[in-house]
Design an enzyme around this catalytic site. Structure first.
Site, PDB file in Angstrom:
ATOM      1  N   ARG A 181      -8.496   0.454   4.982  1.00  0.00           N
ATOM      2  CA  ARG A 181      -7.543   1.348   4.323  1.00  0.00           C
ATOM      3  C   ARG A 181      -6.292   0.583   3.901  1.00  0.00           C
ATOM      4  O   ARG A 181      -5.647   0.952   2.926  1.00  0.00           O
ATOM      5  CB  ARG A 181      -7.132   2.477   5.286  1.00  0.00           C
ATOM      6  CG  ARG A 181      -8.221   3.490   5.533  1.00  0.00           C
ATOM      7  CD  ARG A 181      -7.678   4.669   6.284  1.00  0.00           C
ATOM      8  NE  ARG A 181      -6.399   5.064   5.714  1.00  0.00           N
ATOM      9  CZ  ARG A 181      -5.417   5.644   6.379  1.00  0.00           C
ATOM     10  NH1 ARG A 181      -5.575   5.918   7.656  1.00  0.00           N
ATOM     11  NH2 ARG A 181      -4.314   5.979   5.791  1.00  0.00           N
TER      12      ARG A 181
ATOM     13  N   CYS B 116      -4.009   9.024   9.847  1.00  0.00           N
ATOM     14  CA  CYS B 116      -4.243   8.342  11.117  1.00  0.00           C
ATOM     15  C   CYS B 116      -3.999   9.282  12.283  1.00  0.00           C
ATOM     16  O   CYS B 116      -3.155  10.166  12.208  1.00  0.00           O
ATOM     17  CB  CYS B 116      -3.282   7.162  11.247  1.00  0.00           C
ATOM     18  SG  CYS B 116      -3.741   5.744  10.283  1.00  0.00           S
TER      19      CYS B 116
ATOM     20  N   LYS C 139       0.834  -1.216   0.000  1.00  0.00           N
ATOM     21  CA  LYS C 139       0.000   0.000   0.000  1.00  0.00           C
ATOM     22  C   LYS C 139       0.859   1.251   0.000  1.00  0.00           C
ATOM     23  O   LYS C 139       0.634   2.177  -0.787  1.00  0.00           O
ATOM     24  CB  LYS C 139      -0.898   0.016   1.245  1.00  0.00           C
ATOM     25  CG  LYS C 139      -1.550   1.377   1.475  1.00  0.00           C
ATOM     26  CD  LYS C 139      -2.333   1.448   2.763  1.00  0.00           C
ATOM     27  CE  LYS C 139      -1.563   1.938   3.951  1.00  0.00           C
ATOM     28  NZ  LYS C 139      -1.337   3.384   4.011  1.00  0.00           N
ATOM     29  N   ASN C 140       1.847   1.284   0.898  1.00  0.00           N
ATOM     30  CA  ASN C 140       2.614   2.526   1.053  1.00  0.00           C
ATOM     31  C   ASN C 140       3.478   2.840  -0.160  1.00  0.00           C
ATOM     32  O   ASN C 140       3.920   3.966  -0.332  1.00  0.00           O
ATOM     33  CB  ASN C 140       3.485   2.469   2.318  1.00  0.00           C
ATOM     34  CG  ASN C 140       2.647   2.686   3.566  1.00  0.00           C
ATOM     35  OD1 ASN C 140       1.460   2.971   3.472  1.00  0.00           O
ATOM     36  ND2 ASN C 140       3.264   2.541   4.735  1.00  0.00           N
TER      37      ASN C 140
ATOM     38  N   ARG D 117       2.108  14.558  13.399  1.00  0.00           N
ATOM     39  CA  ARG D 117       2.427  14.296  11.990  1.00  0.00           C
ATOM     40  C   ARG D 117       2.444  15.560  11.122  1.00  0.00           C
ATOM     41  O   ARG D 117       1.628  15.728  10.209  1.00  0.00           O
ATOM     42  CB  ARG D 117       1.461  13.263  11.398  1.00  0.00           C
ATOM     43  CG  ARG D 117       1.535  11.945  12.105  1.00  0.00           C
ATOM     44  CD  ARG D 117       0.766  10.878  11.395  1.00  0.00           C
ATOM     45  NE  ARG D 117       1.550  10.233  10.352  1.00  0.00           N
ATOM     46  CZ  ARG D 117       1.124   9.190   9.671  1.00  0.00           C
ATOM     47  NH1 ARG D 117      -0.053   8.686   9.884  1.00  0.00           N
ATOM     48  NH2 ARG D 117       1.888   8.647   8.755  1.00  0.00           N
TER      49      ARG D 117
ATOM     50  N   ARG E  30      -3.417  10.907   4.450  1.00  0.00           N
ATOM     51  CA  ARG E  30      -2.295  11.829   4.548  1.00  0.00           C
ATOM     52  C   ARG E  30      -1.393  11.810   3.302  1.00  0.00           C
ATOM     53  O   ARG E  30      -0.923  12.847   2.848  1.00  0.00           O
ATOM     54  CB  ARG E  30      -1.492  11.438   5.796  1.00  0.00           C
ATOM     55  CG  ARG E  30      -0.277  12.242   6.042  1.00  0.00           C
ATOM     56  CD  ARG E  30       0.440  11.699   7.270  1.00  0.00           C
ATOM     57  NE  ARG E  30       1.804  12.187   7.299  1.00  0.00           N
ATOM     58  CZ  ARG E  30       2.177  13.359   7.774  1.00  0.00           C
ATOM     59  NH1 ARG E  30       1.276  14.169   8.266  1.00  0.00           N
ATOM     60  NH2 ARG E  30       3.435  13.737   7.731  1.00  0.00           N
TER      61      ARG E  30
ATOM     62  N   VAL F  19       4.008  18.431   8.313  1.00  0.00           N
ATOM     63  CA  VAL F  19       4.589  18.273   6.977  1.00  0.00           C
ATOM     64  C   VAL F  19       5.681  19.313   6.738  1.00  0.00           C
ATOM     65  O   VAL F  19       5.994  19.645   5.600  1.00  0.00           O
ATOM     66  CB  VAL F  19       3.516  18.363   5.848  1.00  0.00           C
ATOM     67  CG1 VAL F  19       2.667  17.101   5.813  1.00  0.00           C
ATOM     68  CG2 VAL F  19       2.658  19.607   6.010  1.00  0.00           C
TER      69      VAL F  19
ATOM     70  N   ILE G 218       9.133   6.529  16.706  1.00  0.00           N
ATOM     71  CA  ILE G 218       8.786   7.218  15.450  1.00  0.00           C
ATOM     72  C   ILE G 218       7.599   8.160  15.641  1.00  0.00           C
ATOM     73  O   ILE G 218       7.636   9.321  15.233  1.00  0.00           O
ATOM     74  CB  ILE G 218       8.466   6.213  14.318  1.00  0.00           C
ATOM     75  CG1 ILE G 218       9.559   5.151  14.195  1.00  0.00           C
ATOM     76  CG2 ILE G 218       8.231   6.940  12.989  1.00  0.00           C
ATOM     77  CD1 ILE G 218      10.903   5.641  13.706  1.00  0.00           C
TER      78      ILE G 218
ATOM     79  N   ASP H 297       5.012   0.363  12.119  1.00  0.00           N
ATOM     80  CA  ASP H 297       3.737  -0.161  11.619  1.00  0.00           C
ATOM     81  C   ASP H 297       3.493  -1.614  12.028  1.00  0.00           C
ATOM     82  O   ASP H 297       2.430  -2.164  11.729  1.00  0.00           O
ATOM     83  CB  ASP H 297       3.687  -0.066  10.080  1.00  0.00           C
ATOM     84  CG  ASP H 297       3.469   1.363   9.607  1.00  0.00           C
ATOM     85  OD1 ASP H 297       3.257   2.246  10.448  1.00  0.00           O
ATOM     86  OD2 ASP H 297       3.517   1.585   8.383  1.00  0.00           O
TER      87      ASP H 297
HETATM   88  C1  UD1 Z   1       5.112   6.585   6.413  1.00  0.00           C
HETATM   89  C2  UD1 Z   1       4.132   5.455   6.287  1.00  0.00           C
HETATM   90  C3  UD1 Z   1       3.633   5.012   7.655  1.00  0.00           C
HETATM   91  C4  UD1 Z   1       4.816   4.679   8.548  1.00  0.00           C
HETATM   92  C5  UD1 Z   1       5.828   5.818   8.565  1.00  0.00           C
HETATM   93  C6  UD1 Z   1       7.098   5.486   9.336  1.00  0.00           C
HETATM   94  C7  UD1 Z   1       3.059   5.904   4.180  1.00  0.00           C
HETATM   95  C8  UD1 Z   1       1.808   6.278   3.466  1.00  0.00           C
HETATM   96  N1  UD1 Z   1       2.999   5.890   5.505  1.00  0.00           N
HETATM   97  O1  UD1 Z   1       4.411   7.671   7.005  1.00  0.00           O
HETATM   98  O2  UD1 Z   1       2.792   3.882   7.483  1.00  0.00           O
HETATM   99  O3  UD1 Z   1       4.340   4.486   9.862  1.00  0.00           O
HETATM  100  O4  UD1 Z   1       6.202   6.167   7.227  1.00  0.00           O
HETATM  101  O5  UD1 Z   1       7.693   4.356   8.805  1.00  0.00           O
HETATM  102  O6  UD1 Z   1       4.076   5.598   3.557  1.00  0.00           O
HETATM  103  N2  UD1 Z   1       7.681  14.267  10.518  1.00  0.00           N
HETATM  104  C9  UD1 Z   1       7.871  15.606  10.789  1.00  0.00           C
HETATM  105  N3  UD1 Z   1       7.784  16.496   9.757  1.00  0.00           N
HETATM  106  C10 UD1 Z   1       7.514  16.110   8.488  1.00  0.00           C
HETATM  107  C11 UD1 Z   1       7.343  14.748   8.217  1.00  0.00           C
HETATM  108  C12 UD1 Z   1       7.425  13.830   9.255  1.00  0.00           C
HETATM  109  O7  UD1 Z   1       8.108  15.986  11.927  1.00  0.00           O
HETATM  110  O8  UD1 Z   1       7.435  16.972   7.608  1.00  0.00           O
HETATM  111  C13 UD1 Z   1       7.785  13.282  11.610  1.00  0.00           C
HETATM  112  C14 UD1 Z   1       6.516  12.478  11.830  1.00  0.00           C
HETATM  113  O9  UD1 Z   1       5.598  13.183  12.651  1.00  0.00           O
HETATM  114  C15 UD1 Z   1       7.066  11.237  12.490  1.00  0.00           C
HETATM  115  C16 UD1 Z   1       8.418  11.047  11.792  1.00  0.00           C
HETATM  116  O10 UD1 Z   1       8.731  12.298  11.207  1.00  0.00           O
HETATM  117  O11 UD1 Z   1       7.285  11.464  13.852  1.00  0.00           O
HETATM  118  C17 UD1 Z   1       8.433   9.992  10.701  1.00  0.00           C
HETATM  119  O12 UD1 Z   1       7.387  10.245   9.813  1.00  0.00           O
HETATM  120  P1  UD1 Z   1       7.454   9.838   8.286  1.00  0.00           P
HETATM  121  O13 UD1 Z   1       8.587   8.891   8.085  1.00  0.00           O
HETATM  122  O14 UD1 Z   1       7.410  11.064   7.462  1.00  0.00           O
HETATM  123  O15 UD1 Z   1       6.110   9.021   8.112  1.00  0.00           O
HETATM  124  P2  UD1 Z   1       5.039   9.129   6.951  1.00  0.00           P
HETATM  125  O16 UD1 Z   1       5.711   9.326   5.651  1.00  0.00           O
HETATM  126  O17 UD1 Z   1       3.964  10.064   7.351  1.00  0.00           O
END
Ligand code: UD1
Length: 430
Positions: free
Chosen positions: A402, A120, A22-23, A125, A96, A127, A332, A310
């Site tokens: 999902r 979720c 999925k991811n 979380r 997201r 960006v 994480i 995950d």
């Molecule tokens: C992706 C996966 C999710 C998995 C996660 C970590 C998808 C769709 N989802 O989520 O299933 O749990 O990787 O392996 O691929 N962060 C910031 N600023 C940002 C971006 C992230 O502070 O701009 C923080 C997040 O809050 C979190 C950490 O970085 O604490 C890691 O997040 P990230 O690796 O970006 O996860 P996702 O891409 O959202």
């Protein structure tokens, strides 16, 4: 609202084919915005999340055609032109990762207006890293009323981007934008999850020049245009790990096919340490557990190749019945122990203090009504239900839909008593 009912106690015996990741699939779908030629994705999972993204892409100008091919489900995505650079809140909040259309829209169209994401409920979380990466590539970013307004009228320019920590989404987003930027981009301290390498393989098949994906440093040489391609989605490592844990929880012997063990080595090491038998083979692995109590083990989540966040909830379900006390450290995401009180309703003994959960193994679990709170948490409740006495009913299974394709069917084929109860929205309990 649908619910899942599980009658615990059945040992599992059989084979489960693993779906495409999925991811990975949802980022690959977003990559189709980068070219006017068709991108054919094979080994596609059919999930609520891929449907959400398909809906958004159609609105942006992509023709999305789903079919069945020799390598499982296929999706053909063609975007002759971007008809809108606007991704509205209603569509982005459902998932997201739809936020990741921003980079390709900017790269191909020079401008975009994309809602800040939902997703979720597992912590804040933000960006910020996504936006900083796009700014480093020369985009002008403004935030108003929940929307990101981004512009790069003269195109994006290659840059060196040093991430303060590993972010899967931000690394993918930077890659999706930089492939069409002028000049070279270097992503330092990049995320190294297998989905990153899969995205790079697909982009390279489309004519991009990406090297180093899957390591902490990624080099991208910008190209003027990308073409169509055919790409097979990698196996879903989280689905693989989930069924591995499910088999260990229920006991029996289950063969997981069409997948890879190296994607979940950290989980498998912990399962072996706990006393589960793991037999790797060419196209997957077999999980065996015949009687005997498992040993409690400690788990710390980490970026890949560490123990995946995950899979934390699923492994915690397994440890509720282990001998001794296991400790889980979540590094994480904050707020990612929401399954703990729900597992407690089944009789688990779990105490949570900040980013640490302690699980004292109990002799048995007892079925109850429980509530799914997020995607991975919900499947941990199904896993616990497989070993609980009597019936467990998991409410709010839309979270499950999902990310898990035909879950009842896949578990049911191995002898699990799992069925879906169709609901009408008002009958949610609690
Ligand atoms: C992706 C996966 C999710 C998995 C996660 C970590 C998808 C769709 N989802 O989520 O299933 O749990 O990787 O392996 O691929 N962060 C910031 N600023 C940002 C971006 C992230 O502070 O701009 C923080 C997040 O809050 C979190 C950490 O970085 O604490 C890691 O997040 P990230 O690796 O970006 O996860 P996702 O891409 O959202």
């Amino acid at each position: 609202m649908d619910r899942i009912a599980i009658i615990g106690g059945a040992r599992l015996q059989g084979e489960i084919p693993i779906s495409g990741a999925k991811n990975s699939a949802i980022k690959l779908m977003a990559a189709s915005l980068l070219t006017d030629e068709p991108l054919r994705l094979t080994n596609m999972p059919r999930l609520a999340d891929t449907r959400f993204l398909g809906k958004l892409l159609r609105r942006l100008g992509t023709e999305v055609v789903e079919s069945d091919g020799p390598d499982g489900a296929e999706t053909l995505l063609t975007t002759p032109e971007i008809i809108s650079g606007f991704a509205p809140y209603d569509l982005v909040r459902q998932m997201r990762a739809s936020f990741n259309v921003l980079g390709p829209l900017l790269a191909r169209n020079g401008q975009a207006k994309v809602s800040l994401p939902g997703g979720c409920t597992i912590g804040a979380r933000p960006v910020d890293l996504h936006l900083k990466a796009l700014e480093a590539l020369g985009a002008k970013i403004d935030l108003h009323e929940g929307y990101v307004y981004a512009q790069a009228p003269r195109g994006l320019k290659g840059a060196v981007i040093d991430f303060p920590f590993n972010s899967v989404g931000a690394t993918e987003h930077a890659m999706l934008a930089a492939v069409l930027a002028q000049g070279d981009t270097v992503l330092e301290n990049a995320a190294a999850e297998p989905e990153l390498a899969d995205l790079a393989d697909c982009l390279n098949a489309m004519g991009a020049k990406v090297t180093g994906a899957g390591t902490r440093t990624i080099h991208i040489k910008g190209v003027g245009r990308l073409s169509g391609a055919t790409h097979s989605v990698i196996p879903d490592r989280i689905e693989t790990g989930t069924y591995a844990v499910a088999a260990a929880m229920a006991g029996g012997e289950v063969r997981l096919t069409r997948t890879r063990t190296d994607f979940i080595q950290a989980l498998l090491d912990k399962m072996v340490e706990a006393g589960v038998e793991v037999i790797p083979h060419n196209d997957g692995l077999t999980i065996k557990r015949n009687g005997g109590r498992l040993q409690a083990v400690e788990v710390t989540t980490d970026p890949y190749p560490g123990f995946a966040t995950d899979l934390q909830a699923q492994f915690m379900a397994l440890m509720t019945l282990a001998d001794g006390e296991s400790v889980f450290r979540e590094t994480i995401f904050e707020n990612r122990f929401m399954h703990a009180p729900e597992l407690g309703r089944l009789g688990a003994d779990i105490s949570v203090h900040g980013g640490e959960a302690r699980v004292k193994g109990v002799a048995s679990l007892e079925g109850a009504q429980v509530m799914a709170t997020d995607l991975r948490a919900s499947v941990s409740l199904v896993i616990a239900g497989l070993a609980a006495g009597g019936e467990t009913i998991v409410n709010r299974v839309y979270h499950l839909d999902r990310g898990f394709e035909r879950l009842e069917e896949k578990l049911g084929a191995c002898g699990a008593q799992v069925r879906r109860l169709k609901g009408d929205g008002d009958e949610e309990v609690e």
